[in-house]
Design an enzyme around this catalytic site. Structure first.
Site, short mmCIF file in Angstrom:
data_model
loop_
_atom_site.label_atom_id
_atom_site.label_comp_id
_atom_site.label_asym_id
_atom_site.label_seq_id
_atom_site.Cartn_x
_atom_site.Cartn_y
_atom_site.Cartn_z
N LYS A 39 -35.33 -41.28 0.25
CA LYS A 39 -33.96 -41.70 0.59
C LYS A 39 -33.71 -41.49 2.09
CE LYS A 39 -30.33 -38.81 0.04
NZ LYS A 39 -29.41 -38.66 1.18
N ASN A 40 -34.09 -40.32 2.60
CA ASN A 40 -33.73 -39.98 3.98
C ASN A 40 -34.65 -40.62 5.03
OD1 ASN A 40 -31.60 -38.64 2.95
ND2 ASN A 40 -32.49 -36.59 3.16
N CYS A 95 -17.62 -33.24 4.31
CA CYS A 95 -18.03 -33.55 2.93
C CYS A 95 -18.19 -32.21 2.21
CB CYS A 95 -19.31 -34.36 2.92
SG CYS A 95 -20.73 -33.38 3.36
N ARG A 123 -19.88 -31.37 9.21
CA ARG A 123 -20.85 -32.40 9.60
C ARG A 123 -20.35 -33.28 10.77
NH1 ARG A 123 -23.77 -34.72 4.42
NH2 ARG A 123 -25.45 -34.99 5.93
N ILE A 149 -20.47 -35.19 14.59
CA ILE A 149 -21.54 -36.01 15.22
C ILE A 149 -21.50 -35.83 16.74
CG2 ILE A 149 -21.64 -37.70 13.34
CD1 ILE A 149 -20.06 -39.62 15.16
N ASP A 157 -32.21 -29.11 1.54
CA ASP A 157 -32.02 -30.02 0.40
C ASP A 157 -32.73 -29.52 -0.86
OD1 ASP A 157 -32.17 -33.03 2.46
OD2 ASP A 157 -30.59 -31.54 2.11
N ARG A 169 -26.85 -41.37 -6.00
CA ARG A 169 -26.95 -41.66 -4.55
C ARG A 169 -28.37 -41.37 -4.05
NH1 ARG A 169 -22.28 -39.57 -0.80
NH2 ARG A 169 -23.76 -40.62 0.55
C1 EPZ Z 1 -29.84 -35.26 7.22
O1 EPZ Z 1 -28.44 -35.15 7.36
C2 EPZ Z 1 -30.07 -35.59 5.75
N1 EPZ Z 1 -29.42 -36.86 5.41
C3 EPZ Z 1 -29.50 -34.48 4.87
O2 EPZ Z 1 -29.81 -34.79 3.53
C4 EPZ Z 1 -30.21 -33.17 5.25
O3 EPZ Z 1 -29.66 -32.11 4.49
C5 EPZ Z 1 -30.01 -32.90 6.75
O4 EPZ Z 1 -30.50 -34.02 7.52
C6 EPZ Z 1 -30.75 -31.65 7.20
O5 EPZ Z 1 -32.11 -31.77 6.92
C7 EPZ Z 1 -30.04 -38.02 5.76
O6 EPZ Z 1 -31.09 -38.02 6.37
C8 EPZ Z 1 -29.35 -39.28 5.36
P1 EPZ Z 1 -28.20 -32.85 10.64
P2 EPZ Z 1 -27.81 -35.05 8.87
O7 EPZ Z 1 -27.59 -33.75 11.65
O8 EPZ Z 1 -28.54 -35.92 9.79
C9 EPZ Z 1 -24.90 -29.98 12.43
C10 EPZ Z 1 -29.46 -34.92 1.21
O9 EPZ Z 1 -29.14 -34.10 0.36
N2 EPZ Z 1 -24.64 -31.08 13.39
O10 EPZ Z 1 -29.59 -32.36 10.84
O11 EPZ Z 1 -26.35 -35.23 8.73
C11 EPZ Z 1 -24.42 -30.32 11.04
O12 EPZ Z 1 -23.05 -30.02 10.91
C12 EPZ Z 1 -28.75 -34.92 2.55
O13 EPZ Z 1 -30.37 -35.78 1.11
C13 EPZ Z 1 -23.76 -30.88 14.43
O14 EPZ Z 1 -23.21 -29.79 14.59
O15 EPZ Z 1 -28.12 -33.52 9.20
C14 EPZ Z 1 -25.27 -29.44 10.15
O16 EPZ Z 1 -24.69 -28.16 10.10
C15 EPZ Z 1 -27.70 -33.83 2.64
N3 EPZ Z 1 -23.51 -31.89 15.30
C16 EPZ Z 1 -26.60 -29.37 10.93
O17 EPZ Z 1 -26.31 -29.79 12.26
C17 EPZ Z 1 -24.10 -33.12 15.16
O18 EPZ Z 1 -23.86 -34.01 16.00
C18 EPZ Z 1 -27.67 -30.29 10.34
O19 EPZ Z 1 -27.20 -31.61 10.43
C19 EPZ Z 1 -24.99 -33.31 14.08
C20 EPZ Z 1 -25.24 -32.28 13.20
#
Ligand code: EPZ
Length: 443
Positions: free
Chosen positions: A34-35, A132, A137, A139, A320, A412
């Protein structure tokens, strides 16, 4: 335009019913990741030619991201010419640069269209993603990376407006190795002028798969799978055909299911290297996991030791897989401590496991799990897709009947989760909420 859909709104209220106590015997084929497939489908926006993506898992999130691309002008065919698990995408004529609130609210990964839209059209208008179930989360790291590439960011009425007549390569340091930020910046940089270096980049295998997809279209991305990624911008990207890597989290979920239920379960179509942290922890718990050809076998008598667990960015233990392991450790011998360092609110499943008799105490970013003799079936609710998987996994060993609701979360991210478990002996069915007993086979 797309005609096929596999997920309908009525499926939202379905439930999963499990009667615990059946060991798992047999073989499960793991689906595409998925990811990986979500950012890869988005990256098709970078090309004006036709992209063919194979081993696409049948997930609600795939349908949503295809809807987002269709709104932008992409021409998408699901399973063209009857070839299953395939998506054909052509993004030659993009006529829109907005990912609306409805889509971003439904699926946060929609924000990934920002990078390709900036690369192709020089602008993007994206609804700010709300939080969520597992955390706020933000960006901010995505936006900081875009600003380094010369993008002007403004925010109003809940939308982010990003504009850049020209994208210029830059050196970008990520304060946190964010998966999404690494992917978004990589996609924008692939068509920028000059070279971009991303430092403290995320190292997940899904990012390597995305880079392989971009390079197969003529991109120049090197270093993925390490902390430093270099992207040389090119004029344009062409056609390609790409097969998505297997889903390491789906595979990890079934390894834990096999461990908790007992039996002998073989998973085919896995990349063993991607599962190292998960396999290491299962072995530490005393579960037998063996590597065979292109697969992994898990054998278990249903007994295992407590252990301490801390989630970290790849190659650390994946967040995850945290919920699924909590189910396992709920009936391990001894006391376990699980620390969640990636998301600030990813213990919602603990309350639900308590309803099944688990002895779990939340202490800030950690939980203390006192292994109990057994779990008992109960009515529980999924709060996110991994929590849903964890509750089904707990139901496999719980005494009596477990009913899991809000299973749209599972749709999902898991392709036919119930059907796969049923095929290896689990006493599990998916029913329409209005009809408790009629068996509804999954799509
Ligand atoms: C990806 O989410 C995955 N989703 C998530 O999988 C996975 O848990 C996560 O990476 C961590 O491995 C997809 O790939 C679609 P991050 P993402 O940006 O990209 C903080 C599942 O269950 N952060 O690495 O959103 C954020 O708040 C899902 O399959 C910022 O602070 O994860 C979090 O605490 C859930 N600022 C941490 O970093 C930002 O601009 C990790 O987020 C971006 C993120």
């Amino acid at each position: 335009m797309r005609k096929k859909r596999f997920f309908c709104p009525e499926g939202q209220a379905d439930k999963i019913i499990i009667y615990g106590g059946q060991p798992l015997q047999g073989k499960i084929a793991i689906s595409g990741a998925k990811n990986a497939v979500l950012p890869i489908i988005v990256a098709a926006l970078l090309s004006k030619e036709t992209c063919l993506i194979q081993d696409v898992p049948r997930l609600a999130d795939v349908e949503i991201i295809c809807d987002v691309l269709s709104e932008l002008g992409a021409k998408i065919k699901l399973d063209p010419n009857g070839s299953a698990h395939t998506v054909e995408i052509n993004c030659r004529d993009l006529h829109n640069y907005e990912a609306t609130y409805d889509y971003v609210k439904k699926m946060r990964a929609s924000v990934l269209v920002m990078g390709p839209l900036l690369a192709r059209l020089g602008k993007a208008k994206i609804s700010m993603p709300g939080g969520c179930a597992i955390g706020t989360r933000p960006i901010d790291l995505h936006l900081k990376g875009f600003e380094a590439l010369g993008v002007r960011i403004t925010m109003e009425h809940g939308y982010i407006l990003a504009e850049a007549p020209v994208l210029k390569g830059a050196r970008i340091y990520l304060d946190y190795p964010s998966v999404g930020a690494t992917e978004n910046i990589m996609m924008a940089a692939s068509l920028a002028q000059g070279t971009t270096i991303i430092e403290n980049a995320a190292e997940e295998p899904e990012i390597v798969d995305l880079a392989n997809f971009i390079n197969s279209m003529g991109g120049k991305v090197v270093g993925t799978g390490t902390k430093v990624i270099k992207i040389e911008g090119v004029e344009s990207l062409g056609a390609t055909s790409h097969t998505v890597i297997p889903d390491r989290i789906e595979a990890g979920s079934f390894l834990v299911a096999g461990a908790i239920a007992g039996g002998d379960l073989f998973l085919e179509n896995v990349i063993i290297d991607h599962l190292k942290p998960v396999v290491a922890k299962l072995r530490e718990a005393g579960v037998e996991v063996t590597e065979e050809d292109l697969g992994l076998r898990v054998r278990s008598e249903g007994k295992f030791q407590a252990l301490d667990l801390k989630t970290l960015p790849y190659p650390g233990f994946p967040t995850d897989m945290q919920a699924q392991f909590m189910s396992l450790l709920a009936i391990a011998q001894g006391t376990s401590i699980i620390t969640e360092t990636v998301f600030e609110n990813r213990f919602m499943h603990a309350e639900e496991l308590r309803r099944m008799g688990a002895d779990i105490r939340i202490e800030g970013r950690s939980v203390v799990v006192e292994g109990t003799e057994k779990l008992t079936g109960a009515q529980v609710k999924a709060s996110d897709l991994r929590a849903g998987a964890a509750l089904v996994i707990a139901g496999l060993v719980a005494e009596g009947e477990t009913i899991v609701s809000d299973i749209y979360h599972l749709d999902r991210g898991y392709d036919n989760f119930v059907t796969k478990l049923h095929s290896v002996g689990a006493n599990i069915i998916r029913v329409k909420s209005r009809d408790r007993l009629r068996l509804v086979s999954e799509v």
